[in-house]
Structure formats: structure tokens, C-alpha cells
Design an enzyme around this catalytic site. Structure first.
Site, short mmCIF file in Angstrom:
data_model
loop_
_atom_site.label_atom_id
_atom_site.label_comp_id
_atom_site.label_asym_id
_atom_site.label_seq_id
_atom_site.Cartn_x
_atom_site.Cartn_y
_atom_site.Cartn_z
N ASN A 206 0.65 -1.37 -0.05
CA ASN A 206 0.08 -0.07 0.08
C ASN A 206 0.86 1.57 0.31
OD1 ASN A 206 -1.91 1.63 -0.21
ND2 ASN A 206 -2.82 0.68 1.92
N HIS A 235 -8.55 3.79 8.84
CA HIS A 235 -9.11 2.70 8.36
C HIS A 235 -10.27 2.21 8.58
CE1 HIS A 235 -5.50 1.14 6.95
NE2 HIS A 235 -5.87 0.26 5.89
#
Length: 338
Positions: A206, A235
Site C-alpha cells: 500500500n 481504516h
């Protein structure tokens, strides 16, 4: 989630662009500083670009606007030994890179569809999972988390190829004069799956989110813990995220101490170097599985129960190593004083 990255990074870019003292800016801050506030059209285009609105990948405003203005090829022409003209009629073609991503998508998608059902994370919620021994539980967790990564590889590869096909992603030329299209690359499969350190693995996983976190947090605070706390908050609010990301901060600190104190002992011969790489490769595979299964499970108490079943073994080892390598310099100083 992607627009949180875009909005916050743009806000800091404008803030950095208005700085009157460049000496206070880091090289990364200077690179992405925006000297003028975007117009409404530029702002809406950046936030709602159709080829990146669903799953990105994230790119900084300066990279995006140079792509829109058509000068991204000139800005990144770092070699004259290129096979493709950027000042003439032809712009670098992304066809080769797009084709590679298509093949990669098929591979990652196939693994997700054909193998994932053998190692479903839902099985860890089953009471019968408790009956298995320690080694089988670790084997299952390693297999489950390793296969779970492929769904991210698939989604990221798909989003990258869509953006590259639109022309976004050009990043200069390699040593053979071939155009590179890795400006918005979100991961490096080989580095993730063969890394010998947790930091190296996370740096190649990521990647655009890591760039965002570095820009908006680390460059301004210098705190690794703050980076992981924001990452967990970004998140969402599942407890598993916080177990995973706070654990990442803990284990990165432990791995840095081990690398600093132990690695030099293995650099004397090729055999010892190979042994160190082999040990750290296996250790990293075990550690990333142990660290990320709460991220996959999401549920805080269920993940904590799995940790109990595993006796918190890596937490204990990590704590002991931190204690040893933190006290070691202090004992040396005291010994010299005596």
C-alpha cells in the site's frame, strides 16, 4: 477513504506552498508544495476523477494536475536515451505496462477465487479452531493472511491499469530507455513476498497510502506511533485494526533494535549472510501473519482470543528483545563508569 487522502494532502500542500521559510520544509514537503490554491474546477477534477474515485490509487495533487495539463511527460523526462518521443508527436505508451497489469490481475484474481476458500478467516471464529495445536494454528494463519493479500493485489492492479490507460502514472525512463509507469504503483509483489524485514515489507505494501501517511504525519511529527494510530483511525473503527497497527509500531521498534545489534554479526562471510537472510525471511513471514490476522478478522475480542491461544508468543519475544537491546547500552555505560 481515498478522498480523505486527497483532501488532507492537498490542504498540507497548500499550507506548505504558503510557507515563507523554505528551510523549515523537508524535501518531501517542497516536492509536493502547491504555490497557488486550485480553482474550483481543478479541485473537483482532482477529488472526483472518474478513473480513481472508487479505489484510487491515491496520487498527490501536483502529480495529478501535471497529468491533466499534459506536462507530466516533460517534467519526468530524466534521460535523453529514450525510445519514445515526448516532445514530438508521440507520447510514451502505457500499453506494455497495462498488459503486464492485466496478466497480473488474472493471476491474483485466480488465486483469490481458487485458493481462498480453503483458508477462510471465518474458520478462526469457529470454536473447533481451539482444538488444533499451536503449529497448525500458525500454519493456518500464515496461509490465510498470505492468500488474503491477493484480493488487495487484484484490486490495486486493476485500479493502476485503469489509471495508466488514462495516461496517469508515467514516471520517467529506466536505464534501457523504456518508459516507467510506476508513479501510482501501490505495491511491489516481489518485495512484499520476499522481504527479510518488517519495515521493508510495509514500505512496499500500500505504497501510496504510506506516502500519504509520511507526508501528512511523519514529516511533521517524526513519530512512527502517530503514523500507525492515524492509519488505524483512517481504516475505521473495528478493533482488529487497532490491534494490528499498534502491534506494527511495537514490532517495527523491536525489529530495528534486532537489525542494529544482530545483523553486523552475520556480515563477516557469505554463509552467515545467507543464514541471516534465511532466518529473517522466515521470521518476517511468521511475523506479518501474526501481526495482520486481527486486520483480517476485524473483531477485537475474537482476535485477542486467538492471541491467547497462541500464548502471545511473538509479543513476549519482541518485549524481551526490546528489553535486552535497550538495557545493553546502559549496562555498558555503567561498566565503563566503574
Amino acid at each position: 477513504m481515498i478522498n480523505v487522502q486527497r483532501l488532507t494532502s492537498l490542504a498540507f500542500s497548500v499550507y506548505d506552498g504558503r510557507s515563507t521559510d523554505d528551510s523549515k520544509l523537508t524535501p518531501m514537503m517542497k516536492q509536493f508544495a502547491t504555490k497557488s490554491v486550485p480553482s474550483l474546477l481543478e479541485f473537483m477534477s482532482y477529488v472526483f476523477s472518474f478513473h480513481g474515485i472508487l479505489c484510487g490509487p491515491f496520487c498527490f495533487y501536483n502529480d495529478y494536475i501535471s497529468f491533466i495539463n499534459g506536462n507530466n511527460y516533460q517534467l519526468r523526462d530524466t534521460t535523453k536515451n529514450s525510445n519514445e518521443s515526448i516532445n514530438g508527436k508521440l507520447a510514451p505508451s502505457p500499453n506494455r505496462a497495462v498488459l503486464k497489469k492485466v496478466v497480473a490481475c488474472v493471476m491474483y484474481g485466480s488465486v483469490s477465487m481458487l485458493a481462498m476458500h480453503h483458508f477462510q478467516h471465518a474458520y478462526m471464529f469457529d470454536p473447533s479452531f481451539r482444538d488444533f495445536n499451536f503449529l497448525y494454528k500458525m500454519y493456518f494463519i500464515v496461509a490465510c493472511t498470505s492468500l488474503s493479500r491477493h484480493k488487495y493485489y487484484f484490486a490495486w492492479s486493476l485500479s493502476e491499469l485503469v489509471n495508466m490507460n488514462a495516461g496517469l502514472g508515467f514516471n520517467g525512463y529506466d536505464g534501457f530507455g523504456r518508459s516507467k509507469w510506476d508513479l501510482i504503483a501501490n505495491f511491489d509483489f516481489y518485495e512484499v513476498e520476499t522481504s527479510t524485514s518488517l519495515k521493508s515489507l510495509l514500505d512496499n505494501w500500500n505504497k501510496k497510502t504510506m506516502s500519504w501517511l509520511r507526508y501528512v504525519v511523519y514529516e511533521r511529527t517524526g513519530s512512527t506511533l502517530a503514523v500507525f494510530i492515524l492509519s488505524a483511525f483512517w481504516h475505521g473503527f473495528y478493533g482488529g485494526y487497532y490491534l494490528a497497527f499498534l502491534g506494527a509500531g511495537f514490532f517495527i521498534h523491536a525489529s530495528r533494535l534486532v537489525r542494529r545489534n544482530v545483523r553486523p554479526l552475520f556480515l563477516t562471510t557469505k554463509g552467515k549472510i545467507f543464514l541471516y537472510d534465511a532466518i529473517t525471511f522466515v521470521g518476517t513471514r511468521l511475523l506479518i501473519a501474526y501481526l495482520t490476522f486481527p486486520f483480517v478478522m476485524l473483531e477485537f475480542w475474537a482476535a485477542l482470543d486467538i492471541y491467547r491461544q497462541l500464548y502471545f508468543w511473538m509479543h513476549i519475544i519482541g518485549g524481551i528483545l526490546i528489553l535486552i537491546f535497550t538495557l545493553k547500552p546502559m549496562l555498558r555505560i555503567r561498566k565503563k563508569a566503574l
